[in-house]
Design an enzyme around this catalytic site. Structure first.
Site, mmCIF file in Angstrom:
data_model
loop_
_atom_site.group_PDB
_atom_site.id
_atom_site.type_symbol
_atom_site.label_atom_id
_atom_site.label_comp_id
_atom_site.label_asym_id
_atom_site.label_seq_id
_atom_site.Cartn_x
_atom_site.Cartn_y
_atom_site.Cartn_z
ATOM 1 C CB THR A 32 29.768 -76.004 23.250
ATOM 2 O OG1 THR A 32 28.368 -74.934 21.993
ATOM 3 C CG2 THR A 32 30.432 -77.038 21.429
ATOM 4 C CB THR A 35 35.170 -77.787 30.414
ATOM 5 O OG1 THR A 35 36.186 -77.431 29.764
ATOM 6 C CG2 THR A 35 35.128 -78.007 32.190
ATOM 7 C CG ASP A 85 30.981 -72.955 27.186
ATOM 8 O OD1 ASP A 85 31.327 -73.055 27.069
ATOM 9 O OD2 ASP A 85 30.184 -71.962 26.399
ATOM 10 C CG ASP A 88 38.757 -70.938 23.839
ATOM 11 O OD1 ASP A 88 39.301 -72.396 24.020
ATOM 12 O OD2 ASP A 88 38.084 -70.897 23.355
ATOM 13 N N GLY A 100 37.234 -71.589 20.915
ATOM 14 C CA GLY A 100 37.501 -73.069 20.140
ATOM 15 C C GLY A 100 37.562 -74.162 19.460
ATOM 16 N N GLY A 101 35.490 -74.257 20.051
ATOM 17 C CA GLY A 101 35.044 -75.417 19.585
ATOM 18 C C GLY A 101 34.478 -74.375 18.568
ATOM 19 C CD GLU A 107 31.263 -71.601 22.849
ATOM 20 O OE1 GLU A 107 31.335 -70.270 22.863
ATOM 21 O OE2 GLU A 107 31.208 -72.500 23.343
HETATM 22 C C1 5RP Z 1 33.368 -73.405 22.612
HETATM 23 C C2 5RP Z 1 34.016 -72.733 23.524
HETATM 24 C C3 5RP Z 1 34.714 -73.595 24.687
HETATM 25 O O1 5RP Z 1 34.133 -72.890 25.548
HETATM 26 C C4 5RP Z 1 36.416 -73.498 24.936
HETATM 27 O O2 5RP Z 1 36.988 -74.074 23.415
HETATM 28 C C5 5RP Z 1 36.946 -74.475 25.693
HETATM 29 O O3 5RP Z 1 36.744 -75.540 26.093
HETATM 30 P P1 5RP Z 1 37.316 -77.013 26.267
HETATM 31 O O4 5RP Z 1 36.276 -76.898 28.061
HETATM 32 O O5 5RP Z 1 37.110 -77.906 25.541
HETATM 33 O O6 5RP Z 1 38.357 -76.457 26.921
HETATM 34 O O7 5RP Z 1 34.519 -71.388 23.797
HETATM 35 O O8 5RP Z 1 33.419 -73.142 21.144
#
Ligand code: 5RP
Length: 224
Positions: A32, A35, A85, A88, A100-101, A107
């Site tokens: 998620t 990226t 995946d 952060d 972060g998401g 995950e």
């Molecule tokens: C979501 C996550 C994401 O992998 C992490 O936040 C990185 O996000 P991005 O690819 O938008 O920088 O753990 O829960």
């Protein structure tokens, strides 16, 4: 290169990384975030080469379906050969902070069922010591204040991520001012607090491969 270009570069590299694992019976794990979204968009070109995907969030499931990729329940598939995946933060041992998401629990579950975890990240995510990024902790709503008090006892400055409900119907506390010297021990310690569903330390199950986007190109790193 911009951060978005670096994310595109690692998403493309991840496609090459997983290509040899694909087959008509193969279901892969998908993470998620921005990226992972780029990876999903590139994966669409290979949709005829594998059976489908398990997603770590409703958002990723929707994006996969939008590309005509079938989405399966993890309970149906059992293990998956590979999980791709973002992160952060990631250190040299390929231990990570994620969430972060707000998708950290799913995950972590998909990662636990994966034979290989491929982390894709732009260079800004690479750190010596985890903790500058506020560590997310998913909590059962009724336990939020209790867990916050326990986190303060451990030295963190927790903040309620207001307005965010996880796909599991829970809430998130983000731990600020919380540098982590021993990610493996801290992951277990946080999980032992009653009311914690998961924390965003991915140390017990870190990544097996890191594809890191840098100005010099995509580096392929394995745990030190
Ligand atoms: C979501 C996550 C994401 O992998 C992490 O936040 C990185 O996000 P991005 O690819 O938008 O920088 O753990 O829960």
């Amino acid at each position: 290169m911009t951060q978005d270009e670096l994310k595109d570069a690692v998403a493309a590299a991840a496609l090459d990384e997983i290509r040899p694992l694909l087959g008509q019976d193969v279901v892969i794990g998908i993470g998620t975030g921005s990226t992972a979204d780029r990876f999903i968009d590139k994966l669409a070109a290979l949709s005829g080469d594998f059976r489908g995907a398990v997603a770590s969030s409703e958002a990723s499931a929707q994006r996969l379906r939008g590309h005509g990729i079938d989405v399966f329940e993890l309970n149906e598939t059992g293990t998956v050969p590979v999980y791709v995946d973002g992160a952060d933060e990631v250190n040299t041992h390929l231990q990570m902070i994620k969430g972060g998401g707000a998708a950290l629990t799913r995950e972590k579950v998909v990662a636990a069922c994966a034979q290989r975890f491929v982390c894709i990240a732009d260079g800004s995510k690479r750190v010596e010591r985890l903790g500058d990024f506020p560590l997310p902790v998913e909590v059962i709503p009724m336990a939020r204040s209790y867990v916050a008090r326990e986190l303060v006892k451990l030295g963190a400055d927790p903040a309620y991520r207001e307005g965010v409900i996880t796909d599991n119907g829970n809430q998130i506390l983000d731990c600020y001012e919380f540098m982590i010297d021993d990610p493996l021990a801290m992951e277990a310690r946080l999980n032992a607090i009653v009311g914690v569903v998961t924390n965003g330390l991915f140390a017990a199950r870190g990544a097996d491969v890191l594809l890191l986007g840098t100005e010099q190109g995509v580096e392929r790193l394995t745990p030190q």
